[in-house]
Design a protein around this motif. Structure first.
Motif, PDB file in Angstrom:
ATOM      1  N   GLY A 122       5.913  -0.713   5.923  1.00 14.56           N
ATOM      2  CA  GLY A 122       6.270  -1.943   6.648  1.00 14.56           C
ATOM      3  C   GLY A 122       6.591  -3.105   5.731  1.00 14.56           C
ATOM      4  N   SER A 175       0.827  -1.208   0.000  1.00 10.13           N
ATOM      5  CA  SER A 175       0.000   0.000   0.000  1.00 10.13           C
ATOM      6  C   SER A 175       0.861   1.257   0.000  1.00 10.13           C
ATOM      7  CB  SER A 175      -0.956  -0.019   1.190  1.00 10.13           C
ATOM      8  OG  SER A 175      -1.949  -1.013   0.974  1.00 10.13           O
ATOM      9  N   THR A 176       1.681   1.441   1.061  1.00 13.36           N
ATOM     10  CA  THR A 176       2.554   2.623   1.117  1.00 13.36           C
ATOM     11  C   THR A 176       4.028   2.248   1.214  1.00 13.36           C
ATOM     12  OG1 THR A 176       2.564   2.683   3.535  1.00 13.36           O
ATOM     13  CG2 THR A 176       0.783   3.892   2.410  1.00 13.36           C
TER      14      THR A 176
END
Ligand SMILES: Cc1cc2nc3c(=O)[nH]c(=O)nc-3n(C[C@H](O)[C@H](O)[C@H](O)COP(=O)(O)OP(=O)(O)OC[C@H]3O[C@@H](n4cnc5c(N)ncnc54)[C@H](O)[C@@H]3O)c2cc1C
Length: 454
Positions: A73, A69-70
């Motif tokens: 992590g 997603s970003t």
């Protein structure tokens, strides 16, 4: 790369980048700039249909799929061989709709918390978001999600009502309490990327338009008394108080405000879900230590995203993590021996989050992860601006974690576990076996690449 390479055959689907393409490097770079992902292909879908097509196309081309997603992590992905992997970036898939009557939000793809909280705030509502505005929901919420509301309201995973995902056969599936309930259980804490690509999450909202929150800041010279006072305070603090103590050693940087730049600090921040008078009386023992800065007060709930002062953009960092039981004097001394006054641990941030309260109670209708072990989560972060710096930085973080080993409890907080571990360290043993069986059912060919192996 030849026309017979699986990656080349995939070129007909959505926006794709192969090694050597202009844009490949930008597309493969996650938020955490120290993580070097080198997949066979990066795909950037713009619609759910493109996600479904891509998953099907990748399967036919013999490629596996790793959703992202970003990239806050994705450290564990970089530890894996990505030569036959399509990195599926969901950054172009976003949107939020709020149902103020049902007190729910439906959040699409990789929408950052900043946008979600802005949308819910219009209705006097908020959500169990984490400290950083630019983290997205799938990795955070479906791995547990530790917010400043956590000791009162539990893990963010407990607020999930439904998950929409594309499964290994390219099908769009909705998992909730009635449809695919086994998958719904697994997705809430079991490593969503074991089961598919999440394209939307529906979650319950909290009825807070404003909140008593802020930070207290001292020079690191005061760390011994501040740490001792906070540890004592957390032993009796009510569940309405969720706080974090951090020791920071910040380099002199023009982009940092003067009260942070080039300074060694100790900061306590968080939220107290009480009226102003009660919150102030609860914080009195900490304020008695006369912090240099005290911003605690009533703020609009949306501003809680600014309290922790997380980096405003992509950052190169490595970390280590452990969960501790009760903090006795020896534990405090061990921590101060590593990061207290006069030390130079090499860490930028050592963060101790107070757990317990609702976080310790498994929800009856919860998912694979509905409670956390231990009393405190420790997250050690070191900046690693170059690949050469990453090794020593990782070692610095590991050294602090090792010094705390006598007080560590089994188990880890998944959202702070940035190296690859057996998933059995993140969920209970019985749950782990159930998750592994579900993965066999939903992704028998192991088409998806998760952070942690089941
Ligand atoms: C500055 C900073 C502040 C943070 N603050 C907090 C905090 O307050 N509380 C907390 O609990 N955590 C916190 N974290 C950790 C954060 O929650 C995790 O890094 C989380 O994974 C980020 O979520 P993301 O969706 O952005 O995931 P990404 O980093 O994009 O992905 C991480 C993993 O999640 C899975 N995933 C992501 N998207 C999908 C998808 N669409 N479908 C299926 N699987 C997917 C994949 O396995 C992927 O490898 C913080 C991290 C940083 C760097």
């Amino acid at each position: 790369m030849t026309e017979t390479d699986p990656a080349t055959r995939l070129r007909s689907s959505c926006e794709l980048y192969l090694p050597g393409d202009p844009g490949y490097d930008a597309a493969r770079t996650p938020w955490n700039l120290s993580v070097d992902l080198r997949p066979a292909v990066v795909a950037v879908p713009r619609t759910v249909e493109e996600v479904a097509d891509l998953v099907g196309d990748a399967g036919r081309a013999g490629l596996r799929v790793a959703p992202l997603s970003t990239g806050h992590g994705v450290g564990p992905l970089a530890e894996q061989d990505l030569d036959d992997v399509v990195l599926l970036r969901l950054s172009e898939l976003s949107g939020v709709s709020v149902d103020p009557v049902a007190r729910t939000a439906r959040v699409i793809g990789a929408t950052p918390w900043r946008d979600v909280v802005a949308a819910t705030a219009e209705h006097g509502l908020t959500a169990l978001h984490g400290s950083a505005p630019d983290v997205a929901l799938p990795g955070y919420v479906l791995s547990g999600g530790l917010s400043f509301y956590a000791r009162r309201h539990g893990l963010a995973a407990g607020s999930v009502r439904a998950v929409e995902l594309v499964t290994a056969d390219g099908e769009l599936v909705r998992a909730d309490a009635t449809e695919h309930p086994d998958l719904f259980w697994a997705l809430r804490g079991g490593g969503a990327a074991n089961f598919g690509v999440v394209v939307a999450i529906e979650l319950d909202l909290l009825p807070y338009a404003d909140v008593y929150a802020g930070m207290l800041l001292w020079d690191r010279e005061r760390a011994p008394e501040v740490l001792a006072a906070w540890a004592a305070w957390t032993r009796t603090a009510p569940e309405t108080a969720t706080t974090v103590l951090r020791v920071l050693s910040l380099p002199p940087l023009p982009q940092l405000p003067p009260f942070l730049s080039g300074r060694d600090l100790v900061i306590i921040d968080g939220a107290v879900l009480e009226d102003d008078e009660h919150a102030a009386s609860l914080l009195a023992p900490l304020r008695a230590l006369e912090p240099e800065i005290d911003t605690f007060g009533r703020i609009p709930a949306a501003e809680l995203l600014d309290v922790h002062l997380d980096p405003p953009g992509p950052t190169p960092a490595v970390s280590d993590h452990t969960v501790l039981g009760p903090l006795d004097d020896a534990a405090l001394a061990a921590l101060l021996g590593q990061v207290g006054p006069g030390t130079s641990s090499g860490l930028t941030v050592t963060e101790v989050r107070h757990l317990g309260g609702a976080l310790a109670r498994p929800g009856p209708a919860g998912g694979a992860l509905s409670a956390l072990p231990g009393d405190y989560s420790v997250f050690c972060i070191a900046t690693a601006p170059t690949p050469e710096a990453a090794g020593p930085a990782r070692q610095a973080a590991a050294t602090v974690v090792a010094a705390l080993a006598p007080w560590s409890v089994p188990g880890l907080v998944a959202t702070f576990t940035e190296r690859r571990v057996q998933a059995s360290r993140l969920v209970d043993g019985e749950d782990w076996a159930r998750l592994a069986a579900l993965r066999d059912r939903y992704d028998p060919a192991r088409r998806f690449v998760p952070n942690h192996a089941l």
